[in-house]
Design a protein around this motif. Structure first.
Motif, short mmCIF file in Angstrom:
data_model
loop_
_atom_site.label_atom_id
_atom_site.label_comp_id
_atom_site.label_asym_id
_atom_site.label_seq_id
_atom_site.Cartn_x
_atom_site.Cartn_y
_atom_site.Cartn_z
N VAL A 466 46.09 29.04 25.87
CA VAL A 466 44.83 29.21 26.61
C VAL A 466 45.08 30.26 27.69
O VAL A 466 46.01 30.14 28.48
CB VAL A 466 44.37 27.89 27.25
CG1 VAL A 466 43.04 28.09 27.98
CG2 VAL A 466 44.23 26.80 26.19
N ARG A 467 44.25 31.28 27.71
CA ARG A 467 44.44 32.40 28.63
C ARG A 467 43.31 32.44 29.65
O ARG A 467 42.26 31.85 29.46
CB ARG A 467 44.49 33.71 27.84
CG ARG A 467 45.65 33.79 26.85
CD ARG A 467 45.53 34.99 25.93
NE ARG A 467 46.70 35.13 25.07
CZ ARG A 467 46.85 34.49 23.91
NH1 ARG A 467 45.92 33.66 23.50
NH2 ARG A 467 47.94 34.67 23.19
N SER A 468 43.55 33.17 30.72
CA SER A 468 42.52 33.39 31.73
C SER A 468 41.94 34.78 31.53
O SER A 468 42.39 35.55 30.68
CB SER A 468 43.10 33.26 33.13
OG SER A 468 43.85 34.42 33.47
N PHE A 469 40.92 35.12 32.32
CA PHE A 469 40.35 36.46 32.27
C PHE A 469 41.14 37.45 33.15
O PHE A 469 40.74 38.60 33.28
CB PHE A 469 38.89 36.44 32.73
CG PHE A 469 37.96 35.83 31.69
CD1 PHE A 469 38.25 35.91 30.35
CD2 PHE A 469 36.80 35.16 32.09
CE1 PHE A 469 37.41 35.35 29.40
CE2 PHE A 469 35.95 34.61 31.15
CZ PHE A 469 36.26 34.69 29.80
N ARG A 470 42.24 36.97 33.74
CA ARG A 470 43.13 37.88 34.45
C ARG A 470 43.92 38.67 33.40
O ARG A 470 44.49 38.09 32.47
CB ARG A 470 44.07 37.12 35.36
CG ARG A 470 45.10 37.98 36.06
CD ARG A 470 45.91 37.20 37.06
NE ARG A 470 46.96 38.02 37.65
CZ ARG A 470 47.69 37.66 38.70
NH1 ARG A 470 47.46 36.50 39.29
NH2 ARG A 470 48.63 38.46 39.16
N LEU A 471 43.96 39.98 33.56
CA LEU A 471 44.53 40.85 32.54
C LEU A 471 45.90 41.38 32.93
O LEU A 471 46.12 41.76 34.09
CB LEU A 471 43.59 42.03 32.27
CG LEU A 471 42.18 41.67 31.79
CD1 LEU A 471 41.31 42.92 31.72
CD2 LEU A 471 42.23 40.97 30.44
N LYS A 472 46.79 41.44 31.97
CA LYS A 472 48.06 42.14 32.13
C LYS A 472 47.81 43.61 31.82
O LYS A 472 47.10 43.94 30.86
CB LYS A 472 49.11 41.57 31.20
CG LYS A 472 49.48 40.12 31.49
CD LYS A 472 50.58 39.64 30.57
CE LYS A 472 50.09 39.47 29.15
NZ LYS A 472 51.13 38.91 28.25
N PHE A 473 48.38 44.49 32.64
CA PHE A 473 48.17 45.91 32.39
C PHE A 473 49.36 46.72 32.86
O PHE A 473 50.18 46.26 33.65
CB PHE A 473 46.88 46.40 33.09
CG PHE A 473 46.98 46.45 34.59
CD1 PHE A 473 47.28 47.63 35.25
CD2 PHE A 473 46.76 45.31 35.37
CE1 PHE A 473 47.37 47.69 36.64
CE2 PHE A 473 46.84 45.35 36.75
CZ PHE A 473 47.15 46.54 37.39
N LYS A 474 49.45 47.93 32.36
CA LYS A 474 50.43 48.91 32.82
C LYS A 474 49.67 50.13 33.33
O LYS A 474 48.56 50.42 32.88
CB LYS A 474 51.36 49.32 31.67
CG LYS A 474 52.33 48.23 31.20
CD LYS A 474 53.41 47.98 32.22
CE LYS A 474 54.41 46.92 31.75
NZ LYS A 474 55.14 47.32 30.54
N GLU A 475 50.30 50.85 34.24
CA GLU A 475 49.72 52.09 34.74
C GLU A 475 50.21 53.25 33.88
O GLU A 475 51.36 53.27 33.43
CB GLU A 475 50.09 52.30 36.20
CG GLU A 475 49.46 51.29 37.13
CD GLU A 475 49.85 51.48 38.59
OE1 GLU A 475 49.25 50.79 39.44
OE2 GLU A 475 50.76 52.29 38.86
#
Length: 539
Positions: A466-475
């Motif tokens: 189950v995931r949240s709407f917080r996103l992992k990202f890279k620049e």
């Protein structure tokens, strides 16, 4: 029908839950024969952990004003160490809750705690159990509680009892994933929960309840959204069933809410608006009357406004009404440092009882302020902060580091700004930028040099994540290579830099309620016999 509204454990915080206190009077007004009970499992668990700690009894006595000198800075710092120790234990319990969901196993301490949380809910023999989830840290606790509750209910032949989750966090995660992973949860309410909670107490079928997402056999059904509630004439939250004498405060401190949603609603990084259907507000006279009732019936003189943002014009009206009703109260608000927060206006707010303001500053770079659409100017922010301090209001600056496209030059501008204004702050928070799904920056991630790598996991249950709407990202670097977001690096640089500005302020380290009580001390029934900060001995 008897409804039980539950606030599950929350790592790090022990405050009075506003959500379940707000639902209760609405249900009673809509369904007069409903029997609504409130249970704060969060404060119950904090007490359990405190009792098991060698200095826990002393911590309770100190924070509840039963021993020692609550306003003494030395004692406050000493007992913060004890509280921090309890926070670490609470974090461990949360890790065990996630393990329990994933494997069905956990250490004996957690299983004992889970049993102690299930028992008071079951003892009330409810037809509907509503669990209010506001924060990501509560998801594992809430899901574990639902699983344990449903297991015991099935053994007792009470499978018809509905377990429903609601609260702000349900709008910050894909709840269909939650329902698939935790089948013990019968339904979820997204958005405001009053209408759905009342309908559940009426016994209406799940497919006829607006705002409900529920399981039907092997399928997940999504009902139409609930209508947006008008706040005018809405019953005031009822805190009378909550154990106000058990919270970690020497005097009662209550959350109140004048409006829902944000009056600005344009910040490109913000996800808070997902929980509400637009900005609405109460009648000023009714809102102040609520606080007057709490003052008279519960002896409350300290309030923190849970609003995302109250406009200066509305704050003026509220403060003038407080003074007209001759309320002797102290309160805290969140503010936006715009030019219309004049020194005269801030003096009015102080006179009405405003003792500290958490200012949404975010950055000292005008380029970044424009980029995030904050609607503020650096020079105006500086003026507002200085004016607020000059009239006697305590300032907490809320900063975000590593905003999209941020550069070393932007960070230098922020550090310069903080250097100039540091004497006017009682504390500063430093958060690294977080990217949330559906926000402007998420929808245009590539344009702002970010590559999204997926949602952040919350829990793993029965092999389902189950995931949240917080996103992992890279620049994305200029040479198209990927790098770790700079937010954490900027926070680290700020923490090194601030050592040159002075010691870490005490107020910055306090929970909201304690901060408010400390800055209200000159007019508080509490007396501060000592300002000696070198005395760090226990009571």
């Amino acid at each position: 029908m008897r409804a039980v509204l539950v606030f599950p454990p929350k790592a790090g915080a022990t405050y009075v839950p506003l959500g379940i206190a707000s639902l209760a009077p609405y249900i009673k007004a809509r369904v007069p024969d409903a029997d609504v009970r409130l249970i704060d499992l969060n404060i119950a668990l904090w007490h359990l952990l405190a009792i098991e700690d060698p200095e826990g009894h002393d911590l309770l006595a100190f924070t509840q004003g039963k021993a020692g000198q609550f306003l003494d800075h030395g004692q406050t710092r000493y007992y913060k160490q004890v509280w921090d120790r309890l926070r670490r234990r609470m974090t461990h319990v949360g890790e065990q809750a996630r393990l329990y969901l994933e494997t069905g196993e956990a250490d004996q301490e957690f299983l004992s705690i889970l049993g102690s949380q299930v028992d008071p809910v079951l003892s009330l023999e409810a037809g509907f159990v509503g669990i209010s989830v506001l924060f990501p840290e509560q998801v594992s606790f809430a899901a574990a509680l639902a699983r344990a509750l449903k297991h015991t209910l099935n053994i007792k032949g009470l499978s018809r009892v509905r377990i429903v989750l609601g609260g702000a966090m349900m709008s910050a995660m894909p709840v269909t994933e939650l329902l698939e992973a935790v089948p013990e949860i019968d339904a979820v309410v997204c958005g405001e929960g009053e209408e759905a909670a009342a309908a559940l107490c009426e016994g209406r079928p799940l497919n006829a309840i607006p705002g409900l997402i529920y399981r039907e056999g092997d399928h997940i059904r999504i009902n139409k959204k609930a209508q947006t509630l008008s706040l005018k004439g809405l019953s005031a939250p009822d805190f009378s069933e909550l154990p106000l004498d058990r919270y970690f405060n020497p005097v009662p401190v209550l959350p109140v809410l004048f409006s829902r949603g944000c009056a600005w609603r344009r910040c490109r990084f913000c996800s808070h608006n997902f929980s509400f259907g637009g900005h609405r507000k109460k009648e000023v006279r009714d809102f102040v009357a609520e606080m007057a009732i709490y003052t008279q019936s519960l002896g409350v003189r300290h309030f923190y406004f849970a609003d995302e943002y109250i406009t200066p014009d509305d704050m003026d009206a509220i403060c003038q009404e407080i003074m007209a009703q001759k309320l002797n109260i102290h309160f805290h608000i969140l503010g936006k440092p715009t030019a219309d927060c004049t020194q005269a206006r801030l003096a009015l707010w102080l006179a009405a009882g405003c003792r500290w303001i958490g200012w949404g500053i975010e950055t000292g770079s005008q380029r970044l302020l424009d980029l995030i659409n904050k609607g503020t100017r650096v020079e105006e922010i500086e003026s507002v902060i200085n004016h607020s301090a000059s009239v006697g209001i305590s300032n907490l600056g809320l900063m975000i580091f590593g905003l999209p496209t941020a550069t070393d030059e932007d960070l230098d501008l922020t550090l310069d700004f903080l250097s100039r204004t540091y004497p006017s702050f009682s504390g500063l928070t430093a958060s690294a930028f977080v990217l949330f799904e559906k926000t402007y920056f998420a929808r245009n991630a590539g344009h702002f040099g970010m590559r999204i790598e997926g949602r952040t996991p919350l829990i793993n249950s029965q092999g389902r994540v189950v995931r949240s709407f917080r996103l992992k990202f890279k620049e994305i670097s200029s040479d198209r290579s990927l790098r770790t977001p700079r937010g954490a690096l900027e926070v680290a640089r700020w923490q090194r830099f601030r050592k040159w500005l002075g010691d870490l302020p005490l107020f910055e380290q306090l929970p909201t309620e304690h901060y408010l009580i400390h800055v209200s001390a000159s007019e508080s029934p509490l007396k501060d016999p000592s300002q000696d900060e070198t005395d760090a001995q226990p009571i």
